[in-house]
Design an enzyme around this catalytic site. Structure first.
Site, PDB file in Angstrom:
ATOM      1  N   SER A 142     -18.287 -63.479  42.689  1.00 10.85           N
ATOM      2  CA  SER A 142     -19.353 -63.451  42.360  1.00 10.85           C
ATOM      3  C   SER A 142     -20.363 -63.749  43.326  1.00 10.85           C
ATOM      4  O   SER A 142     -19.872 -64.656  44.072  1.00 10.85           O
ATOM      5  CB  SER A 142     -19.895 -64.354  41.120  1.00 10.85           C
ATOM      6  OG  SER A 142     -21.247 -64.307  40.783  1.00 10.85           O
ATOM      7  N   TYR A 155     -19.802 -72.575  37.189  1.00  8.05           N
ATOM      8  CA  TYR A 155     -19.138 -71.096  37.441  1.00  8.05           C
ATOM      9  C   TYR A 155     -18.993 -70.681  38.786  1.00  8.05           C
ATOM     10  O   TYR A 155     -18.349 -70.495  39.185  1.00  8.05           O
ATOM     11  CB  TYR A 155     -20.313 -70.319  36.767  1.00  8.05           C
ATOM     12  CG  TYR A 155     -20.203 -68.872  36.876  1.00  8.05           C
ATOM     13  CD1 TYR A 155     -18.859 -68.231  36.733  1.00  8.05           C
ATOM     14  CD2 TYR A 155     -20.843 -67.833  37.483  1.00  8.05           C
ATOM     15  CE1 TYR A 155     -18.695 -66.579  36.903  1.00  8.05           C
ATOM     16  CE2 TYR A 155     -20.713 -66.517  37.909  1.00  8.05           C
ATOM     17  CZ  TYR A 155     -19.547 -66.013  37.383  1.00  8.05           C
ATOM     18  OH  TYR A 155     -19.327 -64.577  37.900  1.00  8.05           O
TER      19      TYR A 155
HETATM   20  P1  NAP Z   1     -17.098 -59.131  30.414  1.00  4.28           P
HETATM   21  O1  NAP Z   1     -17.917 -57.992  30.072  1.00  4.28           O
HETATM   22  O2  NAP Z   1     -17.544 -60.495  29.682  1.00  4.28           O
HETATM   23  O3  NAP Z   1     -15.671 -58.890  30.052  1.00  4.28           O
HETATM   24  C1  NAP Z   1     -14.777 -59.809  30.476  1.00  4.28           C
HETATM   25  C2  NAP Z   1     -13.327 -59.279  30.516  1.00  4.28           C
HETATM   26  O4  NAP Z   1     -12.626 -60.506  30.753  1.00  4.28           O
HETATM   27  C3  NAP Z   1     -12.935 -58.638  29.090  1.00  4.28           C
HETATM   28  O5  NAP Z   1     -12.087 -57.729  29.261  1.00  4.28           O
HETATM   29  C4  NAP Z   1     -12.125 -60.158  28.554  1.00  4.28           C
HETATM   30  O6  NAP Z   1     -11.207 -59.691  27.463  1.00  4.28           O
HETATM   31  C5  NAP Z   1     -11.739 -60.408  29.703  1.00  4.28           C
HETATM   32  N1  NAP Z   1     -10.943 -61.779  29.562  1.00  4.28           N
HETATM   33  C6  NAP Z   1     -11.656 -63.182  29.306  1.00  4.28           C
HETATM   34  N2  NAP Z   1     -10.764 -63.942  29.347  1.00  4.28           N
HETATM   35  C7  NAP Z   1      -9.554 -63.744  29.359  1.00  4.28           C
HETATM   36  C8  NAP Z   1      -8.359 -64.126  29.567  1.00  4.28           C
HETATM   37  N3  NAP Z   1      -8.077 -65.533  29.441  1.00  4.28           N
HETATM   38  N4  NAP Z   1      -7.324 -63.464  29.887  1.00  4.28           N
HETATM   39  C9  NAP Z   1      -7.558 -62.325  29.889  1.00  4.28           C
HETATM   40  N5  NAP Z   1      -8.777 -61.474  30.127  1.00  4.28           N
HETATM   41  C10 NAP Z   1      -9.783 -62.348  29.799  1.00  4.28           C
HETATM   42  O7  NAP Z   1     -17.081 -59.525  31.809  1.00  4.28           O
HETATM   43  P2  NAP Z   1     -18.036 -58.851  33.295  1.00  4.28           P
HETATM   44  O8  NAP Z   1     -19.541 -59.031  33.071  1.00  4.28           O
HETATM   45  O9  NAP Z   1     -17.688 -57.348  33.286  1.00  4.28           O
HETATM   46  O10 NAP Z   1     -17.393 -59.464  34.263  1.00  4.28           O
HETATM   47  C11 NAP Z   1     -16.047 -59.308  34.924  1.00  4.28           C
HETATM   48  C12 NAP Z   1     -15.953 -60.282  36.284  1.00  4.28           C
HETATM   49  O11 NAP Z   1     -16.806 -59.920  37.110  1.00  4.28           O
HETATM   50  C13 NAP Z   1     -15.914 -61.816  35.981  1.00  4.28           C
HETATM   51  O12 NAP Z   1     -14.670 -62.395  36.614  1.00  4.28           O
HETATM   52  C14 NAP Z   1     -17.300 -62.133  36.265  1.00  4.28           C
HETATM   53  O13 NAP Z   1     -17.417 -63.416  36.639  1.00  4.28           O
HETATM   54  C15 NAP Z   1     -17.589 -61.247  37.342  1.00  4.28           C
HETATM   55  N6  NAP Z   1     -18.916 -60.876  37.521  1.00  4.28           N
HETATM   56  C16 NAP Z   1     -19.925 -60.537  36.767  1.00  4.28           C
HETATM   57  C17 NAP Z   1     -21.032 -60.270  37.012  1.00  4.28           C
HETATM   58  C18 NAP Z   1     -22.035 -59.753  35.950  1.00  4.28           C
HETATM   59  O14 NAP Z   1     -23.417 -59.792  36.023  1.00  4.28           O
HETATM   60  N7  NAP Z   1     -21.569 -58.985  34.927  1.00  4.28           N
HETATM   61  C19 NAP Z   1     -21.620 -60.567  38.196  1.00  4.28           C
HETATM   62  C20 NAP Z   1     -20.794 -61.288  39.102  1.00  4.28           C
HETATM   63  C21 NAP Z   1     -19.400 -61.418  38.675  1.00  4.28           C
HETATM   64  P3  NAP Z   1     -11.333 -59.983  26.134  1.00  4.28           P
HETATM   65  O15 NAP Z   1     -12.589 -58.960  25.790  1.00  4.28           O
HETATM   66  O16 NAP Z   1     -10.275 -59.295  25.391  1.00  4.28           O
HETATM   67  O17 NAP Z   1     -11.745 -60.890  25.755  1.00  4.28           O
END
Ligand code: NAP
Length: 251
Positions: A142, A155
């Site tokens: 991130s 985080y």
């Molecule tokens: P999201 O919409 O909350 O989706 C999270 C995903 O991770 C879901 O598929 C969830 O599965 C899975 N997950 C959570 N805990 C898990 C576990 N213990 N084992 C296996 N799968 C697990 O997240 P997102 O916003 O797309 O973010 C994805 C990644 O990008 C993360 O690492 C986040 O830190 C990073 N990121 C996001 C942003 C942002 O603004 N969105 C910015 C920077 C970085 P389930 O649905 O089955 O629980």
């Protein structure tokens, strides 16, 4: 020519958001994709259905990345379905923002267990399958790792730890044909960022106003860069921490 033809890829946390977009883009480039999820079976099944409906190959596999037995089963099921893995994307992650006085020990461990230990366990399992041909690992970090925001101490610390692993392992894998890179997304509109209340908030408006490219990211913005870094187009890139954030790095 498709950039990931005949490659086997595992994308953790691909039932929604950034992971779902990466899985979809990988499949469109010819990869056989394992769509991992923790609890959202319906979401993972939808991603698989969309991929196979357009002629791609994908399966959904449940596994909690913080659980070693689950991770080993994820890689065994991948091998049984498609053969040994070539590409691992450590995307599964959580992000909770809280003032430091309110950070619980449980929340601290949850962030480090999923965001850091989960990635480590998957990397350990992947390198066993890579063999002499090598492989490629992408850690979805991130921009918060190097541009931390108030209330994001835990985080940001977890993603900075992940980036440190990227650097250390890029050197440790020397001579083994294994590339490992981090992508550092800025704020991306996903189920996670929406349910955290960020999308549509004043904080989002303020952030967009200071983002040189003037908008919040979409999952596809990250997926296109993931395809590049996973493909041979990036054959001479390892240990990189690539910001995909509309230019917000360092603000
Ligand atoms: P999201 O919409 O909350 O989706 C999270 C995903 O991770 C879901 O598929 C969830 O599965 C899975 N997950 C959570 N805990 C898990 C576990 N213990 N084992 C296996 N799968 C697990 O997240 P997102 O916003 O797309 O973010 C994805 C990644 O990008 C993360 O690492 C986040 O830190 C990073 N990121 C996001 C942003 C942002 O603004 N969105 C910015 C920077 C970085 P389930 O649905 O089955 O629980």
């Amino acid at each position: 020519m498709s950039k990931l033809n005949n490659k086997v890829a595992i994308v953790t946390g691909a039932s929604k958001g950034i992971g779902a977009a990466i899985a979809t883009y990988f499949a469109a480039e010819g990869a056989k994709v394992v769509v991992n999820y923790a609890t959202s079976k319906d979401g993972a099944d939808r991603v698989v259905k969309a991929i196979t409906a357009t002629g791609g190959s994908a399966i959904a596999v449940q596994a909690d990345v913080a659980n070693e037995a689950d991770v080993n089963r994820l890689f065994a099921e991948t091998n049984a379905a498609f053969g040994p893995v070539h590409i691992l994307v450590n995307n599964a992650g959580i992000y909770q923002y809280a003032p430091v006085e309110e950070v619980s020990i449980a929340a601290f461990h949850q962030h480090f267990n999923i965001n850091v230990l989960g990635s480590l366990l998957a990397i350990q399992a992947a390198v066993k399958q890579f063999g002499t041909a090598g492989g490629t690992i992408l850690n979805i970090s991130s921009e918060a790792a190097r541009t931390p925001l108030p209330t994001g101490s835990v985080y940001s610390a977890s993603k900075a730890a992940l980036d440190a692993m990227t650097t250390a392992l890029s050197k440790e894998f020397s001579g083994r044909n294994i590339r490992i890179n981090s992508i550092l997304p800025g704020v991306v509109e996903t189920e996670g960022s929406r349910s955290a209340g960020f999308i549509g908030s004043e904080a989002e408006t303020r952030l967009v106003a200071t983002t040189p490219l003037g908008r919040t990211g979409q999952p596809e913005d990250i997926a296109k860069v993931a395809v590049f870094l996973a493909s041979d187009d990036a054959a001479w890139i390892t240990g990189e921490k690539l910001s995909v954030s509309g230019g917000i790095y360092g603000l």
